[in-house]
Motif scaffolding. Structure first.
Motif, PDB file in Angstrom:
ATOM      1  N   TYR A  71     -45.211  -9.003 -29.878  1.00  6.21           N
ATOM      2  CA  TYR A  71     -44.876 -10.170 -30.443  1.00  6.21           C
ATOM      3  C   TYR A  71     -45.161 -11.467 -29.497  1.00  6.21           C
ATOM      4  O   TYR A  71     -44.604 -11.488 -28.544  1.00  6.21           O
ATOM      5  CB  TYR A  71     -43.609 -10.267 -30.845  1.00  6.21           C
ATOM      6  N   PRO A  72     -45.888 -12.459 -29.744  1.00  5.83           N
ATOM      7  CA  PRO A  72     -46.064 -13.533 -28.985  1.00  5.83           C
ATOM      8  C   PRO A  72     -45.308 -14.602 -28.575  1.00  5.83           C
ATOM      9  O   PRO A  72     -45.217 -15.045 -27.690  1.00  5.83           O
ATOM     10  CB  PRO A  72     -47.582 -14.254 -29.621  1.00  5.83           C
ATOM     11  N   GLU A  73     -44.165 -14.573 -29.594  1.00  3.36           N
ATOM     12  CA  GLU A  73     -43.053 -15.449 -29.385  1.00  3.36           C
ATOM     13  C   GLU A  73     -41.774 -14.887 -28.933  1.00  3.36           C
ATOM     14  O   GLU A  73     -40.866 -15.226 -28.834  1.00  3.36           O
ATOM     15  CB  GLU A  73     -42.844 -16.261 -30.638  1.00  3.36           C
ATOM     16  N   ALA A 115     -39.829 -15.800 -38.697  1.00  5.19           N
ATOM     17  CA  ALA A 115     -41.026 -16.145 -38.254  1.00  5.19           C
ATOM     18  C   ALA A 115     -41.701 -14.974 -37.702  1.00  5.19           C
ATOM     19  O   ALA A 115     -43.111 -14.861 -37.590  1.00  5.19           O
ATOM     20  CB  ALA A 115     -40.945 -16.918 -37.045  1.00  5.19           C
ATOM     21  N   TYR A 116     -41.027 -13.905 -37.318  1.00  2.00           N
ATOM     22  CA  TYR A 116     -42.006 -12.580 -36.771  1.00  2.00           C
ATOM     23  C   TYR A 116     -42.280 -11.847 -37.995  1.00  2.00           C
ATOM     24  O   TYR A 116     -42.936 -10.792 -37.706  1.00  2.00           O
ATOM     25  CB  TYR A 116     -41.027 -11.979 -35.582  1.00  2.00           C
ATOM     26  N   GLU A 120     -40.563 -14.210 -25.686  1.00  4.13           N
ATOM     27  CA  GLU A 120     -39.754 -14.698 -24.913  1.00  4.13           C
ATOM     28  C   GLU A 120     -38.976 -16.003 -25.141  1.00  4.13           C
ATOM     29  O   GLU A 120     -37.733 -16.186 -25.006  1.00  4.13           O
ATOM     30  CB  GLU A 120     -40.878 -15.340 -23.603  1.00  4.13           C
ATOM     31  N   ALA A 121     -39.526 -16.698 -26.200  1.00  2.66           N
ATOM     32  CA  ALA A 121     -38.736 -17.838 -26.775  1.00  2.66           C
ATOM     33  C   ALA A 121     -37.640 -17.378 -27.687  1.00  2.66           C
ATOM     34  O   ALA A 121     -36.596 -17.672 -27.732  1.00  2.66           O
ATOM     35  CB  ALA A 121     -39.632 -18.542 -27.626  1.00  2.66           C
ATOM     36  N   HIS A 122     -37.972 -16.243 -28.319  1.00  2.00           N
ATOM     37  CA  HIS A 122     -36.807 -15.614 -29.152  1.00  2.00           C
ATOM     38  C   HIS A 122     -35.663 -14.721 -28.352  1.00  2.00           C
ATOM     39  O   HIS A 122     -34.563 -15.082 -28.551  1.00  2.00           O
ATOM     40  CB  HIS A 122     -37.556 -14.334 -30.029  1.00  2.00           C
ATOM     41  N   VAL A 176     -35.417 -18.367 -37.461  1.00  4.69           N
ATOM     42  CA  VAL A 176     -36.274 -17.702 -36.229  1.00  4.69           C
ATOM     43  C   VAL A 176     -36.695 -16.146 -36.602  1.00  4.69           C
ATOM     44  O   VAL A 176     -37.792 -15.987 -35.915  1.00  4.69           O
ATOM     45  CB  VAL A 176     -35.229 -17.833 -34.944  1.00  4.69           C
ATOM     46  N   HIS A 206     -46.122 -11.324 -38.165  1.00  6.03           N
ATOM     47  CA  HIS A 206     -46.717 -10.475 -37.137  1.00  6.03           C
ATOM     48  C   HIS A 206     -46.355  -8.959 -37.200  1.00  6.03           C
ATOM     49  O   HIS A 206     -47.072  -7.980 -36.991  1.00  6.03           O
ATOM     50  CB  HIS A 206     -46.193 -11.112 -35.890  1.00  6.03           C
TER      51      HIS A 206
END
Length: 134
Positions: free
Chosen positions: A71-73, A123-124, A75-77, A120, A127
């Motif tokens: 999952y590219p996000e 959003a995944y 780190e922010a998650h 949040v 993906h």
């Protein structure tokens, strides 16, 4: 009346995650009921500790999926998970220092669950589905 009703809007469509989110909503409602019913400090503390333990385990499940599915996000998650964990730990510390934190805990949990799940976590989903989960 239920403090925080579970609705389909809170579902992300991934069974394991939805089950965990539903449990968190149920426990938030249990905390609300306990506070309304005059629960002892010990009972409130046990509910808060149980919520913290479960939240940490839930975050581990999500973060393992992030890693496994690239999952590219992630780190922010994870940063949001860490922020929330810190807020709950602060509430527990305040409770252990004999502060009344029930209302603060309920607001934190409700705001977190609604915002985090609806924005949040959702959003995944695409993906995860693109990578065979869900």
């Amino acid at each position: 009346m239920v403090f925080m009703p579970w609705t389909q809007a809170l579902e992300v469509g991934i069974e394991e995650i939805d089950e965990q989110h539903r449990w968190l909503v149920d426990q938030t409602n249990s905390l609300h009921e306990a506070l309304q019913g005059g629960a002892s400090r010990e009972q409130v503390g046990e509910l808060l500790e149980g919520l913290m333990d479960y939240v940490m385990n839930h975050f581990i499940v999500e973060e393992n999926l992030f890693s496994r599915l690239g999952y590219p996000e992630a780190e922010a998650h994870q940063a949001q998970h860490n922020l929330f964990s810190g807020q709950v730990m602060t509430l527990l510390a305040r409770h252990e220092s004999d502060e009344e934190v029930g209302a603060d805990a309920l607001e934190l949990l409700k705001d977190w669950l609604v915002h985090h799940i609806l924005k949040v976590d959702k959003a995944y989903v695409a993906h995860f589905r693109d990578h065979g989960l869900g």
